[in-house]
Design a protein around this motif. Structure first.
Motif, PDB file in Angstrom:
ATOM      1  N   GLU A 112       0.812  -1.217   0.000  1.00 56.25           N
ATOM      2  CA  GLU A 112       0.000   0.000   0.000  1.00 56.25           C
ATOM      3  C   GLU A 112       0.848   1.271   0.000  1.00 56.25           C
ATOM      4  OE1 GLU A 112      -3.094   0.319   2.940  1.00 56.25           O
ATOM      5  OE2 GLU A 112      -3.251   2.473   2.610  1.00 56.25           O
ATOM      6  N   MET A 115       2.362   1.879  -3.391  1.00 54.55           N
ATOM      7  CA  MET A 115       1.387   2.391  -4.353  1.00 54.55           C
ATOM      8  C   MET A 115       1.043   3.835  -4.027  1.00 54.55           C
ATOM      9  SD  MET A 115      -1.030  -0.924  -5.019  1.00 54.55           S
ATOM     10  CE  MET A 115      -0.649  -2.140  -3.781  1.00 54.55           C
ATOM     11  N   GLY A 116       1.040   4.159  -2.735  1.00 52.51           N
ATOM     12  CA  GLY A 116       0.802   5.541  -2.319  1.00 52.51           C
ATOM     13  C   GLY A 116       1.901   6.480  -2.807  1.00 52.51           C
ATOM     14  N   ARG A 120       3.536   1.869  -9.855  1.00 58.82           N
ATOM     15  CA  ARG A 120       2.426   1.390 -10.668  1.00 58.82           C
ATOM     16  C   ARG A 120       2.774   0.127 -11.437  1.00 58.82           C
ATOM     17  NH1 ARG A 120       0.155   3.964  -7.653  1.00 58.82           N
ATOM     18  NH2 ARG A 120      -0.993   5.919  -7.906  1.00 58.82           N
ATOM     19  N   HIS A 121       3.765  -0.615 -10.936  1.00 54.66           N
ATOM     20  CA  HIS A 121       4.143  -1.845 -11.618  1.00 54.66           C
ATOM     21  C   HIS A 121       3.826  -3.012 -10.691  1.00 54.66           C
ATOM     22  CE1 HIS A 121       6.568  -4.940 -13.533  1.00 54.66           C
ATOM     23  NE2 HIS A 121       6.590  -4.185 -14.609  1.00 54.66           N
ATOM     24  N   TYR A 122       2.830  -3.816 -11.064  1.00 57.65           N
ATOM     25  CA  TYR A 122       2.378  -4.897 -10.195  1.00 57.65           C
ATOM     26  C   TYR A 122       3.515  -5.847  -9.846  1.00 57.65           C
ATOM     27  CZ  TYR A 122      -0.109  -9.075  -8.673  1.00 57.65           C
ATOM     28  OH  TYR A 122      -0.534 -10.166  -7.966  1.00 57.65           O
TER      29      TYR A 122
ATOM     30  N   GLU B 220      -4.498  11.496  -2.413  1.00 52.24           N
ATOM     31  CA  GLU B 220      -3.839  10.259  -1.950  1.00 52.24           C
ATOM     32  C   GLU B 220      -4.635   9.073  -2.469  1.00 52.24           C
ATOM     33  OE1 GLU B 220      -3.548  10.108   2.278  1.00 52.24           O
ATOM     34  OE2 GLU B 220      -2.135  11.755   2.353  1.00 52.24           O
ATOM     35  N   TYR B 221      -4.233   8.579  -3.615  1.00 57.04           N
ATOM     36  CA  TYR B 221      -5.045   7.536  -4.229  1.00 57.04           C
ATOM     37  C   TYR B 221      -4.357   6.175  -4.293  1.00 57.04           C
ATOM     38  CZ  TYR B 221      -8.266  11.233  -5.573  1.00 57.04           C
ATOM     39  OH  TYR B 221      -9.153  12.262  -5.550  1.00 57.04           O
ATOM     40  N   GLY B 222      -3.308   6.010  -3.448  1.00 60.74           N
ATOM     41  CA  GLY B 222      -2.629   4.714  -3.428  1.00 60.74           C
ATOM     42  C   GLY B 222      -3.580   3.572  -3.111  1.00 60.74           C
ATOM     43  N   LEU B 223      -4.549   3.868  -2.260  1.00 61.85           N
ATOM     44  CA  LEU B 223      -5.485   2.838  -1.822  1.00 61.85           C
ATOM     45  C   LEU B 223      -6.302   2.271  -2.977  1.00 61.85           C
ATOM     46  CD1 LEU B 223      -6.250   1.487   0.747  1.00 61.85           C
ATOM     47  CD2 LEU B 223      -7.949   3.239   1.162  1.00 61.85           C
ATOM     48  N   HIS B 225      -5.305   1.724  -5.893  1.00 61.04           N
ATOM     49  CA  HIS B 225      -4.508   0.695  -6.550  1.00 61.04           C
ATOM     50  C   HIS B 225      -4.393  -0.562  -5.707  1.00 61.04           C
ATOM     51  CE1 HIS B 225      -3.376   3.616  -9.603  1.00 61.04           C
ATOM     52  NE2 HIS B 225      -3.004   2.576 -10.315  1.00 61.04           N
ATOM     53  N   VAL B 226      -4.569  -0.414  -4.380  1.00 64.77           N
ATOM     54  CA  VAL B 226      -4.575  -1.610  -3.543  1.00 64.77           C
ATOM     55  C   VAL B 226      -5.724  -2.520  -3.975  1.00 64.77           C
ATOM     56  CG1 VAL B 226      -4.905  -2.462  -1.192  1.00 64.77           C
ATOM     57  CG2 VAL B 226      -3.457  -0.480  -1.596  1.00 64.77           C
ATOM     58  N   TYR B 229      -4.670  -4.169  -7.079  1.00 66.10           N
ATOM     59  CA  TYR B 229      -3.648  -5.165  -6.723  1.00 66.10           C
ATOM     60  C   TYR B 229      -4.325  -6.439  -6.222  1.00 66.10           C
ATOM     61  CZ  TYR B 229      -0.137  -7.623  -3.973  1.00 66.10           C
ATOM     62  OH  TYR B 229       0.664  -8.599  -3.456  1.00 66.10           O
ATOM     63  N   GLU B 230      -5.328  -6.252  -5.348  1.00 70.63           N
ATOM     64  CA  GLU B 230      -6.039  -7.405  -4.795  1.00 70.63           C
ATOM     65  C   GLU B 230      -6.713  -8.219  -5.902  1.00 70.63           C
ATOM     66  OE1 GLU B 230      -4.638  -7.500  -1.622  1.00 70.63           O
ATOM     67  OE2 GLU B 230      -6.597  -8.249  -1.042  1.00 70.63           O
ATOM     68  N   ILE B 232      -5.744  -8.554  -9.016  1.00 69.26           N
ATOM     69  CA  ILE B 232      -4.757  -9.323  -9.773  1.00 69.26           C
ATOM     70  C   ILE B 232      -4.250 -10.489  -8.934  1.00 69.26           C
ATOM     71  CG2 ILE B 232      -2.563  -9.228 -11.012  1.00 69.26           C
ATOM     72  CD1 ILE B 232      -3.012  -6.237 -11.400  1.00 69.26           C
ATOM     73  N   PHE B 298      -2.249  -0.895 -13.869  1.00 68.09           N
ATOM     74  CA  PHE B 298      -0.824  -1.071 -13.590  1.00 68.09           C
ATOM     75  C   PHE B 298      -0.084  -1.118 -14.915  1.00 68.09           C
ATOM     76  CE2 PHE B 298      -2.465  -2.875  -9.591  1.00 68.09           C
ATOM     77  CZ  PHE B 298      -1.651  -2.203  -8.692  1.00 68.09           C
ATOM     78  N   GLU B 299       1.201  -0.743 -14.866  1.00 66.90           N
ATOM     79  CA  GLU B 299       1.996  -0.754 -16.099  1.00 66.90           C
ATOM     80  C   GLU B 299       2.021  -2.144 -16.716  1.00 66.90           C
ATOM     81  OE1 GLU B 299       5.744   0.615 -14.626  1.00 66.90           O
ATOM     82  OE2 GLU B 299       4.912   2.580 -14.097  1.00 66.90           O
TER      83      GLU B 299
END
Lengths: 256, 351
Positions: A112, A115-116, A120-122, B220-223, B225-226, B229-230, B232, B298-299
């Motif tokens: 987390e 990503m914050g 952006r690369h899984y 703050e938008y990291g979440l 992408h969480v 991520y989940e 994938i 994601f890239e």
């Protein structure tokens, strides 16, 4: 050398009740400071103020950032404060459920912060999460399990991994070992000691367990009723307490 | 200085506040114009205004034209497009702010509508606030013009606003939608109004509204992408197929409501104005024309849309979003275009 974090005259009251009164402390890189004291002595309030989560009523906290500038915490805007909390600081909480996202997998929890920061690369996030799970001794095949399926000790180790992934400089820990049985505690303490040494972290650890303080910390501050009654090198304070309350505290420990 | 406790009529300079001229507000009372419709509104707001900032609602000669034939008769005495003018102004203010800050959720004082929450109360309020007499309204639900909700909302506005309605995307000036963006490319001058159930894209990741607002404010938008991520880690690919989060104009992350991600690319650089109304959650947001709308990804796992392995069973076209329709109770089913207007147009063209 200027300390990484220094607090002067920190005071916080809740109505007529005093939680912290005139607390001074300094901490530098690579140093572990233990704050001990009985329940209600203001330890957690002090930690919240150091983390910037709680504004002190009086006093000041100065932090030396990565550019070497010494800045007052109160003068940093909320955006930068949150960004510091995500990158430069870590906070390991007593209750893992507060420090983790319980519905998100272990890998997601560790990733987390990355990503914050804009990763952006899984594949990279995944690799980094695996590396950190390995360093906190969590098996790689548990990466997709949510922390709800983890034991108490594993949750605390996951919290540590989640906090350390962005290479912070200061880690605050609020009773990280309470509620764990002794063998799990010992493993966790070993881990914290090893990682803080390897990474040169500054650690402030709040605990009511003097054994934890002795094992981990270099310096110790004893709190009572919101005041620091004694401070010094850990061995010195625990083996030769000067203050009456510290003497009581040390003598109250049950020998195994 | 006069006595502040005077209760004389001078204390209320407005004839409306004094209650003058209110007889004709009573439904069924004879209209002063004697034409049986529209008199009510014109009569009530003639003369001096109660509030210096409120201009007249309609010019007198407009009143008859703005009300549908039913309005003002019997029990159906509605203001134009059901909502009162004050409410419409409040919603328009929220809309202006939403357009000025693309993707930002603007709070508004959502009204109780004559329909249940979840049936499009937010979209209906936005539509009511933007409709003019010359507008042509199209309403779709799951892409279809002929489902209960679409038909009801179309009739609602035909009745309360007396405006023209259509099922043809090209003819419509305002299109209210629940799930789909029409296949016929939208043009400048058209407005797409979305009915939104949950406007907050971070809702299921962070339950505290105070915290999500902070996160929006600080970008703050990291979440977000969480969540991806989940997806994938669990499914091997980004399994979110609807309400797929987008970044608007390089700033705010927005929930495009329950539209399938198939339609996300249509939001990007769209010539039409896109407005979003969430009635229960009391939020309005917007995407102005020609705005960059980027689906998060994601890239190494780029955004992709759904694809279907068969053509529409009715029109035979490929590459469109299909609905699965159960045709009997023996397992029979068919896949047909979700956009009924586009499907019919293709079938008419084939004949």
């Amino acid at each position: 050398m200027t300390p990484l974090l220094s607090a002067h005259g920190l005071t916080k009251t809740y109505g007529p009740r005093i939680a912290c009164a005139g607390v001074d402390l300094d901490i530098t890189e690579g140093e572990v400071l233990a704050i001990v004291g009985e329940s209600g002595s203001g330890k957690s309030t002090l930690l919240s103020m150091l983390a910037g989560e709680l504004a002190p009523d009086a006093g000041e906290i100065r932090y030396r950032d990565r550019e070497g500038r010494v800045r007052a915490l109160g003068a940093i805007g909320p955006a930068e404060l949150r960004s510091l909390a995500r990158t430069d600081w870590g906070f390991v909480r007593q209750d893992a459920a507060q420090g983790l996202r319980m519905a998100v997998s272990a890998g997601g929890n560790v990733g987390e912060r990355l990503m914050g920061l804009g990763e952006r690369h899984y594949g990279n996030i995944r690799a980094c999460a695996l590396d950190w799970l390995d360093r906190v001794e969590i098996a790689a095949d548990r990466i997709d399990d949510p922390p709800t399926r983890f034991s108490g000790g594993m949750r605390q180790r996951l919290q540590i991994a989640r906090n350390l992934v962005t290479a912070p400089r200061l880690v605050l820990m609020d009773e990280p070992t309470s509620g764990l049985d002794v063998s799990v505690q010992a493993r966790l303490l070993d881990l914290i000691r090893r990682l803080s040494g390897e990474l040169g972290l500054a650690v402030v650890i709040v605990t009511h367990d003097l054994a934890v303080a002795r094992l981990l910390s270099h310096r110790i501050a004893v709190m009572r009723a919101g005041r620091v009654v004694e401070t010094g090198l850990t061995d010195q304070v625990l083996d030769d307490p000067a203050d009456a309350y510290t003497q009581l505290l040390v003598s109250s420990v049950l020998a195994a | 200085m006069s006595d502040a406790r005077t209760f004389g009529t001078d204390a209320h300079p407005s004839p409306r506040l004094r209650g003058e001229g209110r007889d004709d507000l009573v439904v069924g009372a004879a209209s002063p114009k004697g034409d049986g419709e529209g008199g009510a509104v014109g009569g009530a707001f003639s003369g001096e205004l109660p509030h210096p900032r409120l201009p007249p609602l309609f010019a007198d000669d407009d009143v008859g034209k703005t009300l549908s034939p039913q309005a003002g008769r019997g029990d159906a005495a509605y203001n134009f497009a059901y909502l009162d003018e004050g409410t419409k102004r409040m919603i328009r203010r929220a809309l202006l702010k939403a357009v000025a800050v693309p993707g930002y959720q603007v709070p508004f004082a959502s009204r109780e509508m004559p329909m249940p929450y979840g049936w499009g109360t937010g979209g209906v309020q936005v539509t009511a606030a933007i409709l003019g007499r010359s507008d042509v309204l199209k309403v779709i639900d799951q892409g279809a013009d002929d489902t209960t909700n679409a038909v009801s909302i179309r009739r609602f506005f035909a009745k309360t606003a007396g405006i023209a309605t259509t099922t043809r995307t090209g003819e419509a000036t305002v299109i209210q939608t629940r799930h789909r963006i029409p296949e016929t490319p939208l043009t400048e001058g058209q407005t797409l109004v979305y009915q939104v159930p949950i406007p907050e894209p971070l809702r299921f990741l962070e339950p505290r509204e105070t915290e999500t607002r902070q996160m929006h404010a600080l970008a703050e938008y990291g979440l977000m992408h969480v969540k991806l991520y989940e997806d994938i880690s669990r499914h091997g690919h980004i399994a979110t197929t609807y309400a797929y989060p987008v970044e608007v104009a390089g700033r705010y992350v927005m929930d495009p409501s329950p539209t399938p991600k198939f339609d996300n690319p249509k939001m990007d650089d769209c010539p039409a104005l896109q407005l979003f109304g969430a009635g229960r959650e009391r939020r309005i947001y917007a995407v102005p024309p020609y705005t960059r709308v980027r689906s998060l990804d994601f890239e190494d796992h780029p955004f992709t849309v759904q694809s279907f392995d068969r053509p529409c069973a009715l029109c035979g076209a490929e590459g469109h979003y299909l609905d699965e329709v159960v045709t009997d109770d023996a397992g029979g089913r068919m896949f047909i275009c979700s956009d009924t207007d586009a499907c019919e147009t293709r079938r008419e063209g084939a004949q």
